[in-house]
Design a protein around this motif. Structure first.
Motif, short mmCIF file in Angstrom:
data_model
loop_
_atom_site.label_atom_id
_atom_site.label_comp_id
_atom_site.label_asym_id
_atom_site.label_seq_id
_atom_site.Cartn_x
_atom_site.Cartn_y
_atom_site.Cartn_z
N SER A 92 0.86 -1.19 0.00
CA SER A 92 0.00 0.00 0.00
C SER A 92 0.89 1.23 0.00
O SER A 92 2.07 1.17 0.37
N ALA A 115 -8.16 10.02 -6.69
CA ALA A 115 -8.88 8.76 -6.57
C ALA A 115 -9.82 8.54 -7.74
O ALA A 115 -9.86 7.45 -8.33
N GLU A 119 -9.76 5.43 -10.38
CA GLU A 119 -10.95 4.58 -10.35
C GLU A 119 -11.60 4.52 -11.73
O GLU A 119 -12.09 3.47 -12.16
N LEU A 136 -3.56 -2.10 -9.00
CA LEU A 136 -4.30 -1.37 -7.97
C LEU A 136 -5.50 -2.20 -7.56
O LEU A 136 -6.24 -2.70 -8.41
N ILE A 139 -8.71 2.19 -3.65
CA ILE A 139 -8.24 3.57 -3.46
C ILE A 139 -9.16 4.22 -2.43
O ILE A 139 -10.38 4.13 -2.53
N VAL A 147 -4.43 10.48 -0.13
CA VAL A 147 -5.15 9.35 -0.72
C VAL A 147 -4.29 8.10 -0.54
O VAL A 147 -3.07 8.14 -0.68
N ARG A 148 -4.96 6.99 -0.21
CA ARG A 148 -4.27 5.72 0.02
C ARG A 148 -4.56 4.77 -1.14
O ARG A 148 -5.72 4.61 -1.55
N PHE A 149 -3.52 4.13 -1.63
CA PHE A 149 -3.63 3.12 -2.67
C PHE A 149 -3.30 1.76 -2.07
O PHE A 149 -2.28 1.62 -1.38
#
Length: 504
Positions: A92, A115, A119, A136, A139, A147-149
């Motif tokens: 992550s 995001a 997306e 990925l 998200i 923002v977290r992936f």
């Protein structure tokens, strides 16, 4: 958490954040008012998931704002993101955005836009961005600037991937709407002022760009697929930069006053694609025989002279894993021995399509290949096509042989592997249709490791490539260009184009 802003995948992760840097080295004292740039490849789309055009990628590099970005020297530095924090196992990453960013229309750029962009690409199946998007898994917007992936597995090269212009960020309330990519709102150094009219498009400096003043105020791209015309217009001052010139056109320009010649290696190769799923090259012995019959050294001498070198393996010389011992000359006896066990034992015919719009030396290459394969009883029927028709047939697998090229946007093996060898990738392993569970496992090992483990995985990829020979490489991809612009004002960098900044 591990914080990486500049990543080099074969080493260990750096633990300290690096201060945010500008887009490029300071290039000019005052802004150049305008410049005209020629490229031979026709445009396809401003939607990065649907195009493989070199011209479109050049425009993305100038108009799109990306999380990380490349300088004119190819260094990867922070872009829209101040830093990227990775989990210990690299499954992550948390992206911390710069504050007060805006799009070209003046609207705020936040984590929500980051995001929404990815997306959208995930929902589209990734398209030509599949090597990145397929990794990925989720998200999450943490706050306005974070923002977290989450990834499907370890992805230590996430930041390097994101430096390519194709991974630009778009407004969340527009990116999924029909017609958005006809005139997209972007966040890079330039905006599209006038869309494609005939063979030209105009870009103007983005007044809302966070990174400073671009070295050139207005850039006009023009498509010139005839190298003679491009060179003539450069000599007369009608254009200022001629990109992707045939090698034999560049040498005479090097002696002209006020003209600078560029030879830019990329993280990739030129190849001859072979359709693996049916037809003559479904037989691996046929593929290996063709590779043995091709004299790569002779091809390079004819096209580049001393400006390039032959290549027989998968990894180019500028990347880890390169096999300097791979044979680049022809072995006709070995080729005939393999052919004796195939349907081509008594001779056969194969089709080779090509387009001079894709590669300005394609006609020359096609004739060389035709003559070399005739020596082992393979009759190559040449088909010269418009690029649009060639691309349509390429995606359909309606061909036997076709010249190609593949490169990563940065020095990261993951990108090259995902597009050029992964059996489940969008580009069908460099459009060859090749699929191997063993190769996919080796690729997964490359993607998930670093250091010595990764080096061993890279060597395994090279071994499997030689064993299966899904297509053949013949030279590292080198982009040749000639320019009247100041050094560092505008440069080809890998697969994209970068403009410098005004020293303010």
């Amino acid at each position: 958490m591990r914080t990486l802003t500049l990543q080099r995948l074969l080493g260990s992760a750096c633990a300290a954040a690096v201060a945010a840097l500008p887009m490029a080295a300071l290039a000019v004292e005052t802004q150049i008012e305008r410049a005209t740039v020629s490229l031979p490849a026709p445009t396809q789309s401003f939607d990065p998931t649907t195009t493989v055009s070199a011209t479109d990628r050049a425009i993305f590099g100038l108009t799109n704002g990306t999380l990380m970005q490349q300088t004119t020297s190819g260094e990867i530095v922070p872009g829209l993101a101040e830093a990227i924090d990775y989990s210990e196992d690299f499954t992550s990453a948390t992206v911390r955005m710069r504050p007060d960013l805006t799009f070209s229309d003046g609207s705020a750029l936040t984590a929500e836009d980051v995001a929404a962009t990815f997306e959208r690409h995930m929902a589209a199946g990734g398209g030509s961005l599949g090597a990145f998007v397929s990794r990925l898994s989720a998200i999450e917007v943490v706050d306005d600037l974070t923002v977290r992936f989450d990834f499907t597995g370890p992805f230590p090269s996430f930041g390097d991937f994101s430096s390519a212009g194709s991974y630009g960020i778009y407004p969340s309330d527009m990116v999924a709407s029909e017609g958005f990519f006809g005139d997209p709102v972007t966040a890079g150094a330039y905006v599209i002022s006038e869309g494609w009219s005939g063979n030209t498009i105009e870009l103007v400096a983005n007044g809302n760009y966070w990174g400073g003043t671009p070295a050139i105020g207005t850039i006009t791209f023009t498509i010139i697929d005839d190298a003679n015309s491009a060179v003539s217009q450069l000599q007369t001052g009608q254009i200022d930069y001629a990109g992707d010139l045939p090698p034999n056109f560049v040498t005479p320009l090097s002696g002209l006053p006020d003209v600078r010649v560029e030879s830019v290696p990329t993280y990739g190769f030129y190849d001859i694609r072979l359709w693996n799923r049916d037809g003559p090259f479904a037989d691996p012995d046929m593929r290996k025989a063709v590779s043995l019959a091709i004299d790569r050294a002779a091809i390079v001498r004819a096209i580049w002279g001393e400006a390039n070198e032959p290549l027989a393996g998968f990894w180019p010389p500028v990347m880890a894993g390169y096999d300097a011992d791979a044979a680049v000359g022809a072995d006709l006896e070995a080729a005939r021995a393999l052919l004796a066990e195939t349907d081509c034992a008594d001779g056969c015919e194969v089709r080779m399509m090509y387009s001079d719009q894709d590669f300005p030396f394609a006609s020359q290459l096609a004739l060389i290949v035709q003559n070399q394969l005739a020596q082992v009883g393979i009759d190559v029927r040449l088909e010269r096509l418009e690029t649009a028709i060639l691309v349509e047939r390429l995606f359909a697998g309606d061909y036997d042989m076709v010249p190609g090229a593949m490169a990563a946007a940065a020095n990261v093996p993951d990108h090259l592997l995902g597009n050029a060898l992964l059996g489940t990738g969008f580009l069908k392993a460099e459009f060859s249709g090749y699929a191997s569970e063993e190769m996919d496992a080796a690729i997964a090992q490359v993607n998930a490791t670093s250091g010595e483990e990764r080096l061993a995985a890279l060597a395994e990829v090279e071994r499997l490539f030689a064993e299966d020979q899904p297509y053949l490489t013949y030279a590292p991809w080198v982009r040749m260009a000639a320019s009247r612009l100041p050094e560092d004002a505008l440069s080809l960098v890998g697969t994209q184009m970068v403009v410098g900044l005004v020293d303010e």
